[in-house]
Design a protein around this motif. Structure first.
Motif, mmCIF file in Angstrom:
data_model
loop_
_atom_site.group_PDB
_atom_site.id
_atom_site.type_symbol
_atom_site.label_atom_id
_atom_site.label_comp_id
_atom_site.label_asym_id
_atom_site.label_seq_id
_atom_site.Cartn_x
_atom_site.Cartn_y
_atom_site.Cartn_z
ATOM 1 N N ILE A 40 -62.983 -37.635 11.075
ATOM 2 C CA ILE A 40 -62.541 -37.801 9.538
ATOM 3 C C ILE A 40 -63.920 -37.716 8.922
ATOM 4 O O ILE A 40 -63.710 -37.053 7.718
ATOM 5 N N VAL A 41 -64.967 -38.503 9.113
ATOM 6 C CA VAL A 41 -66.247 -38.598 8.531
ATOM 7 C C VAL A 41 -66.659 -37.043 8.293
ATOM 8 O O VAL A 41 -67.333 -36.605 7.157
ATOM 9 N N LEU A 42 -66.576 -36.388 9.514
ATOM 10 C CA LEU A 42 -67.132 -34.964 9.482
ATOM 11 C C LEU A 42 -66.377 -34.078 8.598
ATOM 12 O O LEU A 42 -67.019 -33.200 7.860
ATOM 13 N N ILE A 64 -67.743 -32.246 5.370
ATOM 14 C CA ILE A 64 -67.609 -30.687 5.107
ATOM 15 C C ILE A 64 -66.993 -30.182 4.012
ATOM 16 O O ILE A 64 -67.190 -29.337 3.359
ATOM 17 N N GLY A 65 -65.851 -31.094 3.597
ATOM 18 C CA GLY A 65 -65.193 -31.006 2.319
ATOM 19 C C GLY A 65 -66.212 -31.058 1.030
ATOM 20 O O GLY A 65 -65.987 -30.147 0.017
ATOM 21 N N VAL A 66 -66.942 -31.996 1.255
ATOM 22 C CA VAL A 66 -67.887 -32.418 0.108
ATOM 23 C C VAL A 66 -68.896 -31.188 0.005
ATOM 24 O O VAL A 66 -69.357 -30.781 -1.189
ATOM 25 N N PHE A 67 -69.414 -30.937 0.894
ATOM 26 C CA PHE A 67 -70.152 -29.709 1.061
ATOM 27 C C PHE A 67 -69.846 -28.476 0.459
ATOM 28 O O PHE A 67 -70.443 -27.771 -0.356
ATOM 29 N N ALA A 68 -68.573 -27.935 0.914
ATOM 30 C CA ALA A 68 -67.819 -26.991 0.460
ATOM 31 C C ALA A 68 -67.634 -27.087 -1.010
ATOM 32 O O ALA A 68 -67.578 -26.027 -1.854
ATOM 33 N N MET A 71 -63.287 -41.753 18.250
ATOM 34 C CA MET A 71 -63.449 -40.386 17.999
ATOM 35 C C MET A 71 -62.724 -40.075 16.736
ATOM 36 O O MET A 71 -63.257 -38.851 16.447
ATOM 37 N N ASN A 72 -61.703 -40.655 16.538
ATOM 38 C CA ASN A 72 -60.825 -39.810 15.349
ATOM 39 C C ASN A 72 -61.726 -40.315 13.961
ATOM 40 O O ASN A 72 -61.584 -39.492 12.929
ATOM 41 N N THR A 73 -62.324 -41.422 13.900
ATOM 42 C CA THR A 73 -63.270 -41.518 12.977
ATOM 43 C C THR A 73 -64.508 -40.705 12.726
ATOM 44 O O THR A 73 -64.533 -40.224 11.446
#
Length: 58
Positions: free
Chosen positions: A6-8, A12-16, A1-3
């Motif tokens: 982290i990927v999400l 989202i950071g790259v999209f931002a 679940m943590n993985t």
């Protein structure tokens, strides 16, 4: 679940960052107009041809 989280978060950071970069580009080029380039130009005249995507054809 943590993985997955982290990927999400990375996605989202790259999209931002991409959206911020696009906004910054638009701020720097206020006087210019962003146009969509014509993908289907007539090779003889260089002018934009009509839509050839096949819409309306049976």
């Amino acid at each position: 679940m943590n993985t997955i989280l982290i990927v999400l978060a990375i996605a989202i950071g790259v999209f931002a960052l991409m959206m911020a970069g696009l906004g910054f580009k638009m701020l720097l080029h206020k006087e210019k107009e962003f146009k969509k380039p014509c993908a289907n130009a007539d090779p003889k005249t260089g002018k934009c041809a009509h839509c050839t995507c096949g819409k309306g054809k049976v």
